[in-house]
Each structure stands twice: as C-alpha cells, then as structure tokens.
Design a protein around this motif. Sequence first.
Motif, PDB file in Angstrom:
ATOM      1  N   GLN A   4       0.821  -1.213   0.000  1.00 10.99           N
ATOM      2  CA  GLN A   4       0.000   0.000   0.000  1.00 10.99           C
ATOM      3  C   GLN A   4       0.857   1.265   0.000  1.00 10.99           C
ATOM      4  N   GLU A   8       3.124   5.489  -4.121  1.00 10.21           N
ATOM      5  CA  GLU A   8       3.763   6.700  -4.590  1.00 10.21           C
ATOM      6  C   GLU A   8       5.255   6.479  -4.771  1.00 10.21           C
ATOM      7  N   SER A  11       7.672   8.890  -2.773  1.00 10.61           N
ATOM      8  CA  SER A  11       7.634   8.974  -1.322  1.00 10.61           C
ATOM      9  C   SER A  11       8.988   8.573  -0.731  1.00 10.61           C
ATOM     10  N   PRO A  12       9.375   9.218   0.376  1.00 14.38           N
ATOM     11  CA  PRO A  12      10.670   8.922   0.980  1.00 14.38           C
ATOM     12  C   PRO A  12      10.776   7.447   1.373  1.00 14.38           C
ATOM     13  N   SER A  14      11.608   5.996   3.977  1.00 16.77           N
ATOM     14  CA  SER A  14      11.098   5.593   5.287  1.00 16.77           C
ATOM     15  C   SER A  14       9.615   5.247   5.234  1.00 16.77           C
ATOM     16  N   LEU A  15       8.918   5.783   4.227  1.00 18.37           N
ATOM     17  CA  LEU A  15       7.496   5.475   4.126  1.00 18.37           C
ATOM     18  C   LEU A  15       7.270   4.052   3.670  1.00 18.37           C
ATOM     19  N   SER A  22       7.814   1.535  11.590  1.00 19.10           N
ATOM     20  CA  SER A  22       7.447   2.913  11.899  1.00 19.10           C
ATOM     21  C   SER A  22       6.754   2.986  13.252  1.00 19.10           C
ATOM     22  N   ARG A  25       9.489   2.904  15.812  1.00 20.47           N
ATOM     23  CA  ARG A  25      10.154   4.199  15.770  1.00 20.47           C
ATOM     24  C   ARG A  25       9.355   5.245  16.530  1.00 20.47           C
ATOM     25  N   ALA A  26       8.043   5.246  16.287  1.00 15.65           N
ATOM     26  CA  ALA A  26       7.173   6.192  16.996  1.00 15.65           C
ATOM     27  C   ALA A  26       7.236   5.926  18.495  1.00 15.65           C
ATOM     28  N   SER A 123      -1.061  15.996  16.293  1.00 10.63           N
ATOM     29  CA  SER A 123      -0.851  16.387  14.905  1.00 10.63           C
ATOM     30  C   SER A 123       0.281  15.568  14.282  1.00 10.63           C
ATOM     31  N   MET A 124       0.862  14.693  15.078  1.00 11.05           N
ATOM     32  CA  MET A 124       1.931  13.833  14.567  1.00 11.05           C
ATOM     33  C   MET A 124       1.364  12.435  14.265  1.00 11.05           C
ATOM     34  N   PRO A 125       1.990  11.715  13.343  1.00  6.55           N
ATOM     35  CA  PRO A 125       1.467  10.370  13.024  1.00  6.55           C
ATOM     36  C   PRO A 125       1.814   9.358  14.111  1.00  6.55           C
ATOM     37  N   VAL A 126       1.318   9.606  15.312  1.00  6.42           N
ATOM     38  CA  VAL A 126       1.545   8.701  16.439  1.00  6.42           C
ATOM     39  C   VAL A 126       0.172   8.361  17.009  1.00  6.42           C
ATOM     40  N   SER A 127      -0.130   7.068  17.114  1.00  6.21           N
ATOM     41  CA  SER A 127      -1.475   6.695  17.564  1.00  6.21           C
ATOM     42  C   SER A 127      -1.623   6.908  19.065  1.00  6.21           C
ATOM     43  N   ASP A 128      -2.876   6.967  19.516  1.00 11.66           N
ATOM     44  CA  ASP A 128      -3.141   7.110  20.942  1.00 11.66           C
ATOM     45  C   ASP A 128      -2.635   5.891  21.707  1.00 11.66           C
TER      46      ASP A 128
END
Lengths: 307, 291
Positions: A4, A8, A11-12, A14-15, A22, A25-26, A123-128
């Motif tokens: 998925q 792109e 895309s960098p 790391s994506l 990831s 990492r988060a 606002s960061m791609p880090v889940s709750d």
Amino acid sequence: MNTQSNVEPESPSSLNKPPAASASRAMYWSIRRELWENRSICFAPLAVAGVVLLGFSFSAIQLPQRRRAVLMLDEVHQRVAIQMPYDIAAAMIILAAFIVGVIYCLDALHGERRDRSVLFWKSMPVSDLTAVLSKASIPMLIMPPLIFVVIIATHLIMLLLSTVILLMSGLNAPTIWPQIRFLPPPLVLVYGLTVIVLWHAPIYAWLLLVSGWARRATFLWALLPVAIGIFERVAFGSSHFGSFVRYRLIGWFDEGFIPPTVSGAHIELMQLTPGKFLSTPGLWIGLAFAAGFLAAAVRLRRYRGPI
Amino acid sequence: MTVIEARGLRKVFGTSIALDGVDLRVDEGRILGIIGPNGAGKSTALNAILGLTPYEGELRVLGRNPWTERALLMRDVCFIADVTMLPRWMRVSQVLDYVAGVHPRFRRAKAEGFLAKTAVRPASKVREMSKGMATQLHLALVMAIDAKLLVLDEPTLGLDILYRKHFYDSLLNDYFDHKRTIIMTTHQVEEIQDVVTDILFINRGRIMLNCSMEEIEKRYLEVMAHPEHVAAARLLAPIHERQVLGRSILLFDRADRFQLAALGEVRTPSIADLFIAMMGNEAGESQGAAV
C-alpha cells in the motif's frame, strides 16, 4: 513488504518501511520525549542515591569501631549488621522510584491536556495507543533497569568506601573482603524489581487512567481507593477495602519471597518463590485490571481534547 | 482529486448543535477560508476533519476516515491550532529531533533552513519564546513536512501585524504550490481576502455560503447609491443595506452590473462586508436561509 505504501514512487524511503518499523520508531521517540520532559525520572533515584551515600560516608567515620563490635557477634548477626545499610539503600531508591512513578503517571495524560500540547502530539502520526503505552512503559519498563543500575552502583561505592576506611583503620583485609558476599545478589535484585513492578502495574495503570480522565485535582481522584477504605471503616467498621489496598501496595513481598527467619536479614536466592508468585491470582487479576485501565486510557485520550 | 468530502456531517454537544448536516467538498490545490461567528461550528468542523472528535455522517479526508485512522492520516495532514499548542518545556532542537523521529515526511534540513532566517535558536525553549517566534517555529515544522493538507485554526491569533503578514506571505510564497490544500479559520477576515481561493460562511452549524472568489466577484456587487437613486436601488431586491457617512450602500446578489452602475458607484464587496450582510440577515431572520 507493504504494497500500500509503495503506491507513490516519490515517497521517501522511510514510508516504505513495514508498519511495524514505523510503529516501533514512533514508540522509541515517544519514550525519549517523555524522558526529556520528565527528567526527575533519572534524577530522583540518583539524588536519593546521593543522599544515601552522603549519610553512609558520615556514619562510616565510626565504621571501624562498629565493625570490631560486629565481628564479636555470631555469623548470622554479623551478616545482618553488615548488610543492613545496603538493604536500606536499595529500599530507599526503590521507594523513591515508586513515588516518582506515581507522580509521573498522575500528570502524564493530564499535563498535555492542560497546556494544550496534546494538540501538537496528536498532529503527529503517532497513535493514541502508542502514546499511552509509551507513558505506561516509563514506570513499568524504563525505571526498573534504571534503578537496578543505580542500586548496584550505590552498593559498589558503599563497599569501596567502607573497604578504604576499614583498611586505613588497620583492620586486615581478610576480615573485610568476605563482606562482598554480603552484598545482595544481583539476581535477587532483578527478581525483586520485576516482582514489584508486575505487582504495581495496576496502580500505575489506574493513575494513568485518572490523569486521562480527571479535569482537575488528579491527586485527589487517585486517592479514591483510600477514601473508600476510610468510608468502609467508618460506616461498617470493617476494613476489607483497606486491606485490599494494603495488599496491592505490599503484597508482592509475601507472594514473591519467603520472609527471612532472622529479622532484618537479607533475602537469599533460596528465598525467592517465583512459582508461588506466578500462581498467585492477585498477580493475574492485577495485570488484567492494568490492561483494562490502559485500554480505557487509550480510549479517553482519543475522545478527550484540551481542558 | 478530492481532499475532503463530507456528507451530512453532524455533531451535537449536549443540547447544542455544533454541526447540522454539513455537506462539503474541497478539491486539491484550493485554499479554503472558513468564516463564521464564535460558536458557529468552525472549530468543530476542523476537529472532525483532523480526527480529534467523533461525528455523525460521512467524512473522508484524503480517502481516509479521520476518526478511526488519525495516526495514518497525520502523515499527510498538518495542523496548527493556535500558537499555544507547542509543548512549552521543549527545546527547539528537541522539537526537531522528535518530529524527525516520528514523521516520515519531515525534512529536517529544510526546517533548519527556515529557522536560520528567524531569531529562533536551537537551544531556546518554547516557553522562552514570544508568540510570534513560537508561530515561526511551528510554521517551519509544517513547511518542512511534505503534507497534502494543511489545517490552520486561528493561526495568527494574538500575533502582531508584522508576524501576521509574514505568516501569510510565507504560506503563499514558500509553502503553497497548487498541489497542496489549505483550510483555515480566522476572525481576521480582511487578512485572508487575498490569500484564499474559496470561502465558506458557516453559522449555527450550517453552511451559509460556499463558493470560489471568482464566483463571488461574478455574483455579488455593492452599490454606493446616489441619494436620489436609493429608492430605485431598493426596488432591485438588495440582500443588505447599510449606511456609511450618511450614504446607503446596497449589496446585490446576481444583479445586472449596468443597471446598478446607473444608480451609483459599483464595486465588488469585501468578504467582511459580505459576511456581515449575510450574518446580519441571519440574525434578523429575514432571508438568511435563502442563501
């Protein structure tokens, strides 16, 4: 690989990493940022160790006389007398770490809502889930190894200090060095720290839940179980809830160890009862509650905005 | 490409309705300004788009459900809620380390390049900065993230005019590239007049007007009527009338420019005047719902 994220081409790189990479990492950076914000996690155990060492070096002035008196005692009481300061040092550092953990958890999900920074974190791609688990891991995963190192280092400095003083006072080395075996075995310490943190897991999780839920006065809400205990005592004259709280705070000792026969003596490897501890319902019920509290805290963090 | 698609978006807090069935579609490359009085539902709409609040109805942002997929969505969406949201205890270098650590689309060198042009130093703490500097830091972060959607909720609240001007200039010159999409809310309507490509008026949870700036220029005209023509102008069904220095200014929707030119000076109304006209009508409940 994850197809998925390869949609792109620009895309960098790391994506294109698998989600697990990831996510870890988060998690890593979320824990690091907790340590940046709460430097007392490291400093408080170190400060207590410093105070213990300071007190020990003052008392070490009279160490030679005391040691001569101790050497008159029988083997068992000799050991108890020599080991005592080491055990007190370890206990103080563990207690300090517990208090720091409690204070940390009470603020972990409250402070970020109070100062609105939760909006930045969200606002960061880090889940709750990652956010709450990173906070829970501070008292449960990060602090135990940290205080293990602090305690071992403190013990070694104490040992070195007393050796130097005893040597200077003219006691000969052979009477001194056997005390190395009086140090608590590191394995007992590792076992003890593990038992304590597993036993206290529901306490930390409860405090995290309170900090994610209460709008103010998190400390008072955290003391709710104590209030229930007092109410029960006054209203019904019984103390079931009080003994429940007490069991949760110090029950790990009875479940995880055989108490020493001589009061104040060290715990030896023989006195560890991992089998008994692992078969205690209190452990598993506590861990189940911890998991439930954490799940509720994750949900709350998702729903609650800044205060 | 559609960036945001909402159908029947609804949000109720207790007894008050914050969003009352909002339909919205925002395409790639647009800069949408959301304008509305306090409590109109602007922030609620943005919070729903950002996955910060649950909602009823259908909402897709970049093809994702924001409420269930916030963490994934935030790889492609940036937002600045207001200047106070950066953690106050953090050092600039820590902010950069952290964002570089968790955000796969962040270019640290780019952020540092932006910050080098400001008074923000790597060792300074957010709490020691002025509001203007904190905004510059946040803007530098956002500009260095290769995101598809940027959401700004009152981004310039509490900033002095120099910082506000600089903020929008940077946004247009250094950030916006016609592939990105920006949504913003603000009370400083006149400041975004020349920034936005589309505007959306919202009041009491409902959309009052949603159109592009070109459409506004085509549709709305304002006439400062000569005193002798005021009565004639009123017959052409203006949507709003106000008095300035003793002269009547009438606002028309889809009127004939030549016909109006005979009555006085004709011009395109400012967004602020249009907004006041529509909200004023809503308050008087004369014809607001007709828009």
